[in-house]
Scaffold this motif. Structure first.
Motif, short mmCIF file in Angstrom:
data_model
loop_
_atom_site.label_atom_id
_atom_site.label_comp_id
_atom_site.label_asym_id
_atom_site.label_seq_id
_atom_site.Cartn_x
_atom_site.Cartn_y
_atom_site.Cartn_z
N GLY A 130 24.78 84.72 57.39
CA GLY A 130 25.43 84.97 56.20
C GLY A 130 26.69 83.91 55.88
N VAL A 131 26.61 82.75 56.23
CA VAL A 131 27.47 81.95 56.20
C VAL A 131 27.26 81.20 54.81
N SER A 132 28.42 81.09 54.07
CA SER A 132 28.49 80.57 52.64
C SER A 132 27.71 79.43 52.19
N THR A 133 27.30 79.22 51.01
CA THR A 133 26.73 77.88 50.55
C THR A 133 27.77 76.86 50.89
N ALA A 134 28.94 77.03 50.62
CA ALA A 134 30.03 75.87 50.85
C ALA A 134 30.14 75.78 52.17
N GLU A 135 30.52 76.58 53.15
CA GLU A 135 30.63 76.31 54.45
C GLU A 135 29.22 75.96 54.90
N THR A 136 28.11 76.31 54.72
CA THR A 136 26.92 75.70 55.06
C THR A 136 26.85 74.21 54.91
N ALA A 137 27.29 73.81 53.55
CA ALA A 137 27.08 72.48 53.02
C ALA A 137 28.19 71.53 54.17
N GLU A 138 29.18 72.20 54.50
CA GLU A 138 30.24 71.37 55.16
C GLU A 138 29.58 71.39 56.82
N ILE A 139 29.11 72.39 57.32
CA ILE A 139 28.48 72.28 58.40
C ILE A 139 27.50 71.43 58.44
N LEU A 140 26.47 71.37 57.73
CA LEU A 140 25.64 70.49 57.78
C LEU A 140 25.54 68.97 57.07
N GLY A 141 26.84 69.04 56.58
CA GLY A 141 27.24 67.77 55.87
C GLY A 141 26.38 67.31 54.78
N TRP A 142 25.96 68.49 53.95
CA TRP A 142 25.23 68.30 52.93
C TRP A 142 26.29 68.55 51.64
N SER A 143 25.38 68.37 50.34
CA SER A 143 26.20 68.96 49.25
C SER A 143 25.88 70.35 49.01
N GLU A 144 26.40 71.05 48.54
CA GLU A 144 26.13 72.74 47.80
C GLU A 144 24.76 72.70 47.11
N ALA A 145 24.73 71.76 46.59
CA ALA A 145 23.33 71.60 45.71
C ALA A 145 22.18 71.43 46.61
N LYS A 146 22.29 70.71 47.58
CA LYS A 146 21.31 70.37 48.58
C LYS A 146 21.09 71.45 49.53
N VAL A 147 22.07 72.42 49.83
CA VAL A 147 22.05 73.31 50.52
C VAL A 147 21.18 74.62 49.72
N SER A 148 21.36 74.66 48.43
CA SER A 148 20.71 75.64 47.55
C SER A 148 19.28 75.46 47.29
N THR A 149 19.20 74.19 47.24
CA THR A 149 17.67 73.71 47.14
C THR A 149 16.85 73.45 48.35
N THR A 150 17.40 73.29 49.47
CA THR A 150 16.68 73.23 50.56
C THR A 150 16.73 74.75 51.03
N LEU A 151 17.43 75.72 50.80
CA LEU A 151 17.21 77.20 51.31
C LEU A 151 16.16 77.65 50.28
N HIS A 152 16.13 77.31 48.78
CA HIS A 152 15.20 77.88 47.94
C HIS A 152 13.71 77.23 48.69
N ARG A 153 13.39 75.97 48.97
CA ARG A 153 12.28 75.30 49.34
C ARG A 153 11.73 76.09 50.80
N ALA A 154 12.97 76.23 51.49
CA ALA A 154 12.66 77.01 52.88
C ALA A 154 12.07 78.52 52.78
N ILE A 155 12.55 79.18 51.72
CA ILE A 155 12.12 80.24 51.53
C ILE A 155 10.68 80.33 51.18
N LYS A 156 10.35 79.49 50.00
CA LYS A 156 9.12 79.16 49.71
C LYS A 156 8.12 78.96 50.73
#
Length: 176
Positions: A130-156
């Motif tokens: 349940g980590v926020s998109t911004a925190e996930t981006a920071e943890i992974l060293g990604w942009s928030e857009a990459k987190v959202s895109t990767t999450l969408h692709r991962a779910i698909k």
């Protein structure tokens, strides 16, 4: 407040979050040594902590690196064994609903085991922890857009792996 006091306070506040993250990330329940390592590393690195990130985010970043290092050392590739499911219980569910959710989670975890690591990581952080998109981006060293895109692709991809048999994959609802 000295370093030891701050780390102790953070351990009290975020120790369970770090523990749960490491359980999901590693697929093991015996992660107490890793939790200790995370807070030991945090104590050593506290002088470099600038406060730009929330303490929880900073600690989860350290936890992620510790888990990756541990996995490399152990060459562990089985991320989601069945025993992780025992952690996922709720008092609010009927026995029938709990059984259905357990079966769906088992199927989801087996499918997640076949996903690439970036997909697993974002699913763990966003949907399970349940980590926020911004925190996930920071943890992974990604942009928030990459987190959202990767999450969408991962779910698909997870839906594809599960054969999507007409139902939505919603790990967050199944877990919480």
């Amino acid at each position: 407040m000295d370093s030891d006091d701050r780390i102790e306070r953070w351990f009290q506040q975020y120790g369970n979050d770090v523990y749960n993250y490491l359980v999901y990330f590693s697929g093991r329940r015996d992660v107490e040594d890793l939790v200790q390592e995370v807070f030991s590393k945090a104590l050593k690195a506290l002088s470099s902590y600038e406060g730009r990130a929330q303490p929880k985010t900073w600690l989860l970043t350290i936890a992620r690196h510790a888990a990756i290092d541990y996995r490399r050392k152990q060459k562990m590739m089985d991320w989601f064994p069945e025993n992780v499911l025992r952690l996922l219980t709720s008092k609010e569910r009927t026995p029938e609903k709990a059984l259905v959710l357990k079966e769906q989670l088992q199927e989801a975890y087996e499918a997640m085991n076949h996903l690439k690591s970036t997909y697993r990581e974002v699913l763990i952080l966003r949907l399970i922890e349940g980590v926020s998109t911004a925190e996930t981006a920071e943890i992974l060293g990604w942009s928030e857009a990459k987190v959202s895109t990767t999450l969408h692709r991962a779910i698909k991809e997870l839906q594809k792996q599960m054969g999507n048999s007409g139902r939505e994959v919603n790990l967050h609802d199944a877990i919480y």
